[in-house]
Write an enzyme that holds these catalytic residues in place. Structure first.
Site, short mmCIF file in Angstrom:
data_model
loop_
_atom_site.label_atom_id
_atom_site.label_comp_id
_atom_site.label_asym_id
_atom_site.label_seq_id
_atom_site.Cartn_x
_atom_site.Cartn_y
_atom_site.Cartn_z
N GLU A 66 60.25 61.81 49.71
CA GLU A 66 61.30 62.01 50.84
C GLU A 66 60.55 61.45 52.05
O GLU A 66 60.97 60.50 52.53
CB GLU A 66 61.65 63.51 51.11
CG GLU A 66 62.36 64.25 49.78
CD GLU A 66 63.47 64.92 50.24
OE1 GLU A 66 63.05 66.03 50.63
OE2 GLU A 66 64.62 64.74 50.04
N THR A 69 65.54 69.12 54.07
CA THR A 69 66.09 67.81 53.74
C THR A 69 67.27 67.77 52.74
O THR A 69 67.94 67.01 52.27
CB THR A 69 65.06 67.20 52.92
OG1 THR A 69 64.66 67.80 51.46
CG2 THR A 69 63.50 66.88 53.81
N THR A 70 67.91 69.12 52.59
CA THR A 70 69.05 69.13 51.81
C THR A 70 69.98 70.10 52.61
O THR A 70 69.74 70.72 53.41
CB THR A 70 68.89 69.84 50.28
OG1 THR A 70 68.41 71.24 50.54
CG2 THR A 70 67.89 69.04 49.63
N HIS A 116 60.65 66.41 44.66
CA HIS A 116 61.60 65.29 44.65
C HIS A 116 60.94 64.33 43.92
O HIS A 116 59.57 64.09 44.27
CB HIS A 116 61.76 64.97 46.16
CG HIS A 116 62.29 66.26 47.00
ND1 HIS A 116 63.53 66.23 47.18
CD2 HIS A 116 61.73 67.23 47.55
CE1 HIS A 116 63.69 67.34 47.97
NE2 HIS A 116 62.92 67.90 48.12
N HIS A 157 69.59 70.29 41.56
CA HIS A 157 69.26 69.34 42.61
C HIS A 157 67.66 69.03 42.35
O HIS A 157 67.16 67.91 42.94
CB HIS A 157 69.58 69.81 43.98
CG HIS A 157 70.87 70.11 44.20
ND1 HIS A 157 72.05 69.47 44.07
CD2 HIS A 157 71.24 71.55 44.65
CE1 HIS A 157 73.04 70.29 44.47
NE2 HIS A 157 72.47 71.35 44.54
N HIS A 209 57.35 70.35 47.74
CA HIS A 209 57.54 70.84 49.03
C HIS A 209 57.25 72.59 48.71
O HIS A 209 57.98 73.10 47.94
CB HIS A 209 58.85 70.94 49.65
CG HIS A 209 59.09 69.55 49.93
ND1 HIS A 209 60.37 69.18 50.28
CD2 HIS A 209 58.31 68.53 50.57
CE1 HIS A 209 60.38 67.67 50.63
NE2 HIS A 209 58.97 67.64 50.89
N HIS A 240 59.49 73.46 44.97
CA HIS A 240 60.34 72.35 44.54
C HIS A 240 59.63 71.09 44.62
O HIS A 240 58.90 70.73 45.22
CB HIS A 240 61.63 72.42 44.69
CG HIS A 240 61.87 72.38 46.17
ND1 HIS A 240 61.88 73.07 47.15
CD2 HIS A 240 62.06 70.95 46.86
CE1 HIS A 240 62.00 72.53 48.47
NE2 HIS A 240 62.27 71.09 48.03
#
Ligand SMILES: *[C@@H]1O[C@H](CO)[C@@H](O)[C@H](O)[C@H]1NC(C)=O
Ligand SMILES: *[C@@H]1O[C@H](CO)[C@@H](O)[C@H](O)[C@H]1NC(C)=O
Ligand SMILES: *[C@@H]1O[C@H](CO)[C@@H](O)[C@H](O)[C@H]1NC(C)=O
Ligand SMILES: *[C@@H]1O[C@H](CO)[C@@H](O)[C@H](O)[C@H]1NC(C)=O
Length: 392
Positions: free
Chosen positions: A142, A236-237, A132, A104, A155, A130
């Site tokens: 995000e 957010t996941t 995005h 992911h 994040h 991690h």
């Protein structure tokens, strides 16, 4: 307006819609969930079935979800918000850190000796960070600010020191604190990220990981930790727990074009697809307040307790009016428009609206079929997620 022209537009949209629709279909068929051994957790969700997350993970349909669009003029200045104060962020090279491609995102595990000791109502311990991102053509942050999406977002995930693990903390209100950092493209190489980004080439395949030497994690963050937005939101996941105390820094960080390419084009997942656009769209605020640690009227104002900039580092540009004319969707039309331009725009809009409507129609039908086919599957109650799933 000539009706034949409209008809042609409709026809064009349909053809385009069909093309796009069958494309996604192919993509989805190449990654059937059943092709993975049971218990292969990372395939319980993905960014293609984002609108169905809440059928397997009910929290994802909750009222306090993340990310959000920050409307700067609607934020509430709170003079009690102190600068974020960090401790233990300089990890010695002798201490290795695990960097993993989890399918992911790419996750750097952080020792729990890294702390947030100021700016939040309690002490938080770091657990991982991690990213995005989007793709060469599209930004992939995000959170958005005034509708603007940034090229990427980092994040740094922390959990309340009152709990013994991130997993335990993740189900309690205020249990998690995430520091969100917007990533933009600059001209120069960002030296701090050279401790991390080159290793992405060693973990291109899903599930791969590598141990990398410790480094100063503080260097990945913007210089100014006193200017930020705060709101209460969620992961957010999946499982989207609504337990995150969010801090979004106003100052962005810059990566060189080469570094940005590395982030966007290196990581693979799902049978060799390049993992891109791993972001969730902004969620409804539903009356939540977004606090600001700084008053927008006095740009660059330093709070009395603000930490001085670390010595020896060159001052980062103040991105209070970032230049990203090539990014995002909220472009303003500045030049005066000729009639031809106007017509082109009107036709363009008509065209897009029709295509979108058609795509939605195709999608809805498809997902309806899919849901019928998956009825048994949705009844499965997933066991508690691992720490990794919680915080990715
Ligand atoms: C999150 O932190 C802010 C201060 O930054 C505080 O006002 C708020 O109550 C906290 N929320 C939770 C749920 O801990
Ligand atoms: C990481 O990948 C680079 C480039 O492919 C290679 O030179 C290096 O030896 C690898 N490092 C490790 C620790 O595997
Ligand atoms: C930073 O704050 C300024 C002033 O309110 C605002 O114009 C800008 O959009 C903000 N940028 C980010 C990334 O928050
Ligand atoms: C902002 O973008 C414009 C258009 O791409 C460019 O001409 C200008 O040099 C940029 N300004 C800065 C400060 O990067």
């Amino acid at each position: 307006m000539d009706l034949r022209v409209l008809y042609l537009i409709q026809l064009g949209s349909c053809l385009l819609g069909v093309g796009a629709g069958s494309n996604t279909e192919e993509e989805e068929e190449e990654r059937p969930e059943d092709a993975h051994p049971p218990g292969h957790k990372s395939h319980h969700w993905n960014y293609q079935d984002i609108h169905q997350w809440d059928s397997d993970y009910p929290h994802c349909g909750g009222p306090e979800q993340s990310p959000i669009n920050v409307v700067t003029s609607a934020t509430t200045f709170d003079s009690n918000l102190r600068p974020i104060l960090l401790s233990g962020y300089n990890v010695p090279p002798s201490r290795t850190l695990s960097l993993e491609n989890n399918g992911h995102t790419v996750v750097l595990d952080l020792p729990d000796s890294l702390l947030i000791i100021g700016g939040l109502p309690q002490t938080y311990r770091a657990t991982q960070l991690h990213f995005h991102w989007g793709s060469q053509d599209d930004p992939g942050s995000e959170h958005t600010v005034n509708g603007q999406r940034f090229p990427g977002e980092m994040h740094v995930v922390h959990y309340s020191a009152e709990y013994s693990s991130a997993t335990e903390a993740s189900t309690h209100p205020g249990g998690l604190a995430v520091l969100g950092v917007f990533i933009q493209e600059g001209e120069e190489e960002n030296p701090a990220f050279q401790n991390l980004l080159p290793y992405l080439q060693n973990i291109t395949e899903e599930g791969e990981s590598i141990e990398i030497p410790g480094f100063d994690i503080r260097g990945l963050l913007p210089q100014r930790l006193d200017r930020y937005y705060h709101y209460d939101g969620s992961l957010t996941t999946p499982p989207c727990y609504q337990t995150v105390n969010w801090t979004l820094f106003n100052q962005t960080i810059l990566l060189s074009p080469e570094q940005m390419d590395l982030l966007e084009d290196t990581i693979h997942a799902d049978h060799d697809h390049i993992l891109q656009n791993n972001f969730r769209a902004p969620q409804s605020l539903n009356g939540r307040l977004v606090l600001s640690s700084f008053s927008p009227k006095v740009s660059g104002r330093r709070l009395p307790g603000a930490a001085p900039n670390p010595a020896g580092t060159s001052p980062a540009p103040d991105n209070s009016s970032p230049n990203h004319s090539s990014q995002g969707t909220g472009e303003s039309v500045e030049a005066s428009l000729s009639t031809g331009d106007m017509l082109a725009i009107i036709f363009g809009v008509l065209f897009s609206v029709t295509s979108v409507a058609f795509c939605l129609y195709v999608r809805r039908n498809r997902s309806r079929n899919k849901r019928l086919g998956n009825e048994n599957k949705s009844n499965v109650i997933y066991k508690a997620a691992t720490a990794e799933d919680n915080v990715a």
